[in-house]
Design a protein around this motif. Structure first.
Motif, short mmCIF file in Angstrom:
data_model
loop_
_atom_site.label_atom_id
_atom_site.label_comp_id
_atom_site.label_asym_id
_atom_site.label_seq_id
_atom_site.Cartn_x
_atom_site.Cartn_y
_atom_site.Cartn_z
N ALA A 197 39.55 48.97 47.51
CA ALA A 197 39.77 49.89 48.63
C ALA A 197 40.58 51.10 48.17
CB ALA A 197 40.48 49.18 49.77
N ARG A 198 41.58 50.88 47.32
CA ARG A 198 42.38 51.99 46.80
C ARG A 198 41.53 52.90 45.92
NH1 ARG A 198 47.89 49.66 44.35
NH2 ARG A 198 48.21 51.87 43.90
N MET A 199 40.64 52.30 45.12
CA MET A 199 39.75 53.11 44.28
C MET A 199 38.82 53.96 45.14
SD MET A 199 38.60 50.77 41.00
CE MET A 199 37.10 51.69 40.89
N LYS A 200 38.28 53.35 46.18
CA LYS A 200 37.36 54.07 47.06
C LYS A 200 38.10 55.20 47.78
CE LYS A 200 33.91 53.34 50.61
NZ LYS A 200 33.21 52.38 51.45
N ALA A 201 39.33 54.94 48.23
CA ALA A 201 40.12 55.96 48.92
C ALA A 201 40.43 57.13 47.99
CB ALA A 201 41.40 55.35 49.46
N ALA A 202 40.61 56.84 46.70
CA ALA A 202 40.91 57.90 45.73
C ALA A 202 39.63 58.58 45.22
CB ALA A 202 41.68 57.31 44.55
N GLY A 203 38.47 58.04 45.59
CA GLY A 203 37.21 58.63 45.15
C GLY A 203 36.84 58.28 43.73
N LEU A 204 37.39 57.19 43.19
CA LEU A 204 37.09 56.80 41.81
C LEU A 204 35.82 55.97 41.75
CD1 LEU A 204 40.64 55.77 40.58
CD2 LEU A 204 39.39 57.85 40.05
N LYS A 205 34.99 56.27 40.78
CA LYS A 205 33.77 55.51 40.53
C LYS A 205 33.75 55.20 39.05
CE LYS A 205 31.33 57.76 44.25
NZ LYS A 205 30.25 58.66 44.64
N LEU A 206 33.96 53.93 38.72
CA LEU A 206 34.00 53.51 37.33
C LEU A 206 32.91 52.50 37.05
CD1 LEU A 206 37.84 52.92 36.96
CD2 LEU A 206 36.54 54.81 36.04
N PRO A 207 32.51 52.38 35.79
CA PRO A 207 31.60 51.30 35.41
C PRO A 207 32.31 49.96 35.64
CG PRO A 207 31.81 52.91 33.63
CD PRO A 207 32.80 53.27 34.67
N PRO A 208 31.58 48.93 36.03
CA PRO A 208 32.21 47.64 36.33
C PRO A 208 33.08 47.08 35.20
CG PRO A 208 29.90 47.62 36.97
CD PRO A 208 30.15 48.91 36.25
N GLU A 209 32.72 47.34 33.96
CA GLU A 209 33.50 46.80 32.84
C GLU A 209 34.85 47.51 32.68
OE1 GLU A 209 30.56 49.80 31.20
OE2 GLU A 209 30.40 48.04 32.47
N GLU A 210 35.02 48.67 33.27
CA GLU A 210 36.27 49.42 33.17
C GLU A 210 37.24 49.11 34.31
OE1 GLU A 210 37.16 51.52 30.66
OE2 GLU A 210 35.31 50.87 29.66
N VAL A 211 36.75 48.52 35.39
CA VAL A 211 37.57 48.28 36.58
C VAL A 211 38.73 47.34 36.26
CG1 VAL A 211 37.59 47.34 38.92
CG2 VAL A 211 35.72 48.81 38.17
N ALA A 212 38.48 46.28 35.51
CA ALA A 212 39.54 45.31 35.19
C ALA A 212 40.66 45.97 34.38
CB ALA A 212 38.97 44.12 34.44
N LYS A 213 40.29 46.85 33.45
CA LYS A 213 41.30 47.54 32.64
C LYS A 213 42.15 48.46 33.51
CE LYS A 213 38.27 47.62 28.61
NZ LYS A 213 37.47 48.47 27.75
N LEU A 214 41.50 49.20 34.41
CA LEU A 214 42.24 50.10 35.29
C LEU A 214 43.13 49.31 36.23
CD1 LEU A 214 42.84 52.95 36.32
CD2 LEU A 214 40.90 52.70 37.87
N GLN A 215 42.63 48.18 36.73
CA GLN A 215 43.43 47.36 37.63
C GLN A 215 44.68 46.84 36.93
OE1 GLN A 215 41.29 44.18 39.50
NE2 GLN A 215 42.96 43.71 40.88
N ALA A 216 44.56 46.43 35.67
CA ALA A 216 45.73 45.97 34.91
C ALA A 216 46.73 47.10 34.71
CB ALA A 216 45.28 45.41 33.56
N LEU A 217 46.24 48.30 34.40
CA LEU A 217 47.12 49.45 34.22
C LEU A 217 47.84 49.80 35.51
CD1 LEU A 217 48.14 51.88 32.54
CD2 LEU A 217 46.12 53.11 33.33
N VAL A 218 47.11 49.84 36.62
CA VAL A 218 47.71 50.16 37.91
C VAL A 218 48.73 49.11 38.30
CG1 VAL A 218 47.22 50.39 40.38
CG2 VAL A 218 45.79 51.56 38.70
N SER A 219 48.44 47.86 38.03
CA SER A 219 49.38 46.78 38.33
C SER A 219 50.69 46.96 37.54
CB SER A 219 48.75 45.43 38.00
OG SER A 219 49.64 44.39 38.23
N ASP A 220 50.57 47.30 36.26
CA ASP A 220 51.76 47.54 35.44
C ASP A 220 52.56 48.74 35.95
OD1 ASP A 220 51.13 45.42 33.81
OD2 ASP A 220 50.27 46.66 32.21
#
Length: 61
Positions: free
Chosen positions: A8-31
């Motif tokens: 939901a946060r990605m959609k609100a920010a207008g981000l569209k990533l390949p599915p394999e990149e989502v987990a990496k971005l989620q880990a970065l955002v969590s940190d």
């Protein structure tokens, strides 16, 4: 952060990533969220980072 909340946060920010990149971005955002949590809220003046130059008086002429 749940996966649905993150999507939901990605959609609100207008981000569209390949599915394999989502987990990496989620880990970065969590940190980053965890690091920002340590900076939120009131902080003692002694613990605040120095954010200004220390000016010294000029010698009297």
């Amino acid at each position: 952060m749940t996966n649905g909340n993150f999507e939901a946060r990605m959609k609100a920010a207008g981000l569209k990533l390949p599915p394999e990149e989502v987990a990496k971005l989620q880990a970065l955002v969590s940190d980053l969220d965890r690091a920002a949590g340590g900076l939120r809220g009131p902080m003692s003046y002694a613990l605040e980072p120095l954010s200004a130059l220390r000016l010294t008086p000029s010698p009297s002429a």
